[in-house]
Motif scaffolding. Structure first.
Motif, mmCIF file in Angstrom:
data_model
loop_
_atom_site.group_PDB
_atom_site.id
_atom_site.type_symbol
_atom_site.label_atom_id
_atom_site.label_comp_id
_atom_site.label_asym_id
_atom_site.label_seq_id
_atom_site.Cartn_x
_atom_site.Cartn_y
_atom_site.Cartn_z
ATOM 1 N N ALA A 13 -45.798 24.618 -42.761
ATOM 2 C CA ALA A 13 -45.183 24.888 -41.457
ATOM 3 C C ALA A 13 -44.815 23.593 -40.744
ATOM 4 N N ARG A 14 -45.695 22.596 -40.823
ATOM 5 C CA ARG A 14 -45.432 21.295 -40.190
ATOM 6 C C ARG A 14 -44.208 20.631 -40.817
ATOM 7 N N LEU A 15 -44.149 20.638 -42.144
ATOM 8 C CA LEU A 15 -43.012 20.032 -42.834
ATOM 9 C C LEU A 15 -41.715 20.810 -42.590
ATOM 10 N N ALA A 16 -41.815 22.131 -42.562
ATOM 11 C CA ALA A 16 -40.634 22.968 -42.299
ATOM 12 C C ALA A 16 -40.076 22.667 -40.917
ATOM 13 N N ALA A 17 -40.956 22.586 -39.929
ATOM 14 C CA ALA A 17 -40.515 22.288 -38.564
ATOM 15 C C ALA A 17 -39.931 20.888 -38.487
ATOM 16 N N LYS A 18 -40.516 19.962 -39.213
ATOM 17 C CA LYS A 18 -40.032 18.585 -39.210
ATOM 18 C C LYS A 18 -38.635 18.499 -39.831
ATOM 19 N N GLN A 19 -38.439 19.166 -40.954
ATOM 20 C CA GLN A 19 -37.154 19.088 -41.651
ATOM 21 C C GLN A 19 -36.072 19.927 -40.980
ATOM 22 N N GLY A 98 -28.748 24.459 -50.368
ATOM 23 C CA GLY A 98 -28.276 24.930 -49.073
ATOM 24 C C GLY A 98 -28.435 23.868 -48.003
ATOM 25 N N ASP A 99 -28.707 24.297 -46.820
ATOM 26 C CA ASP A 99 -28.871 23.422 -45.664
ATOM 27 C C ASP A 99 -30.091 22.526 -45.861
ATOM 28 N N LEU A 100 -29.895 21.225 -45.728
ATOM 29 C CA LEU A 100 -31.011 20.287 -45.879
ATOM 30 C C LEU A 100 -31.876 20.214 -44.627
ATOM 31 N N GLY A 101 -31.362 20.685 -43.519
ATOM 32 C CA GLY A 101 -32.113 20.657 -42.271
ATOM 33 C C GLY A 101 -31.796 19.420 -41.462
ATOM 34 N N GLU A 102 -31.902 19.566 -40.155
ATOM 35 C CA GLU A 102 -31.539 18.467 -39.251
ATOM 36 C C GLU A 102 -32.488 17.285 -39.354
ATOM 37 N N GLY A 103 -33.694 17.493 -39.833
ATOM 38 C CA GLY A 103 -34.667 16.411 -39.941
ATOM 39 C C GLY A 103 -34.780 15.813 -41.339
ATOM 40 N N TYR A 104 -33.899 16.223 -42.243
ATOM 41 C CA TYR A 104 -33.982 15.760 -43.636
ATOM 42 C C TYR A 104 -33.947 14.240 -43.745
ATOM 43 N N TRP A 105 -32.988 13.615 -43.080
ATOM 44 C CA TRP A 105 -32.828 12.172 -43.223
ATOM 45 C C TRP A 105 -33.963 11.394 -42.568
ATOM 46 N N TYR A 140 -28.427 4.107 -38.657
ATOM 47 C CA TYR A 140 -27.507 5.248 -38.684
ATOM 48 C C TYR A 140 -28.033 6.384 -37.787
ATOM 49 N N LEU A 141 -29.297 6.702 -37.952
ATOM 50 C CA LEU A 141 -29.880 7.838 -37.229
ATOM 51 C C LEU A 141 -30.027 7.575 -35.729
ATOM 52 N N HIS A 142 -30.153 6.320 -35.352
ATOM 53 C CA HIS A 142 -30.412 6.009 -33.941
ATOM 54 C C HIS A 142 -29.211 5.413 -33.220
ATOM 55 N N LYS A 143 -28.030 5.577 -33.812
ATOM 56 C CA LYS A 143 -26.844 5.073 -33.115
ATOM 57 C C LYS A 143 -26.274 6.119 -32.176
#
Length: 143
Positions: A13-19, A98-105, A140-143
């Motif tokens: 659940a923690r990893l799912a929410a993170k990703q 499918g969708d990698l999720g907004e937190g994948y990177w 990239y992520l913080h620009k």
């Protein structure tokens, strides 16, 4: 598989929410994946047939990214190569994951900072490659 997930439910659940941003978004993505499971498996088989080419291209892109670590990780040139890697990853995974999720990177970034992954990456691509990739991705992520 289901038993292992249930046994480690809190971590999953923690990893799912993170990703994916939330367990609900993760559930939505998994439902979408299950709805297209036959096509996903067919696409996965095609990827398996081409895995050597995919891995070679991925390695080539990473070598290109880390070839000159004297450049600023935030420079346009480095960021362009990073974008190539991200696009390639999305392309190759879209058909079966499918969708990698907004937190994948962000999770990939954490991976580059993991001692074991850092060691393996540096051994394969040269000293400092993992840190350089992490710095480029962070920029990239913080620009």
């Amino acid at each position: 598989f289901i038993k292992r997930v249930r046994d480690d439910e809190e971590n999953v659940a923690r990893l799912a929410a993170k990703q994916f941003g939330s367990v609900e978004q993760y559930t939505k993505a998994m439902k979408q994946n299950l709805a297209h499971f036959p096509e996903s498996m067919e696409n996965f088989k095609k990827l398996q047939e081409n895995k050597d080419d995919i891995l070679k291209h991925s390695d080539d892109l990473f070598r290109k990214l880390t070839a000159d670590q004297t450049k600023s990780p935030a420079s346009g040139e480095v960021q362009e190569i990073l974008q190539e890697i991200m696009d390639f990853t999305r392309e190759t995974s879209a058909g079966w994951a499918g969708d990698l999720g907004e937190g994948y990177w962000e999770m990939v970034l954490e991976g580059y900072e993991n001692e074991l992954i850092r060691s393996v990456t540096d051994q394969k691509f040269g000293e400092g490659a993992s840190d350089f990739a992490a710095q480029a991705l962070r920029a990239y992520l913080h620009k």
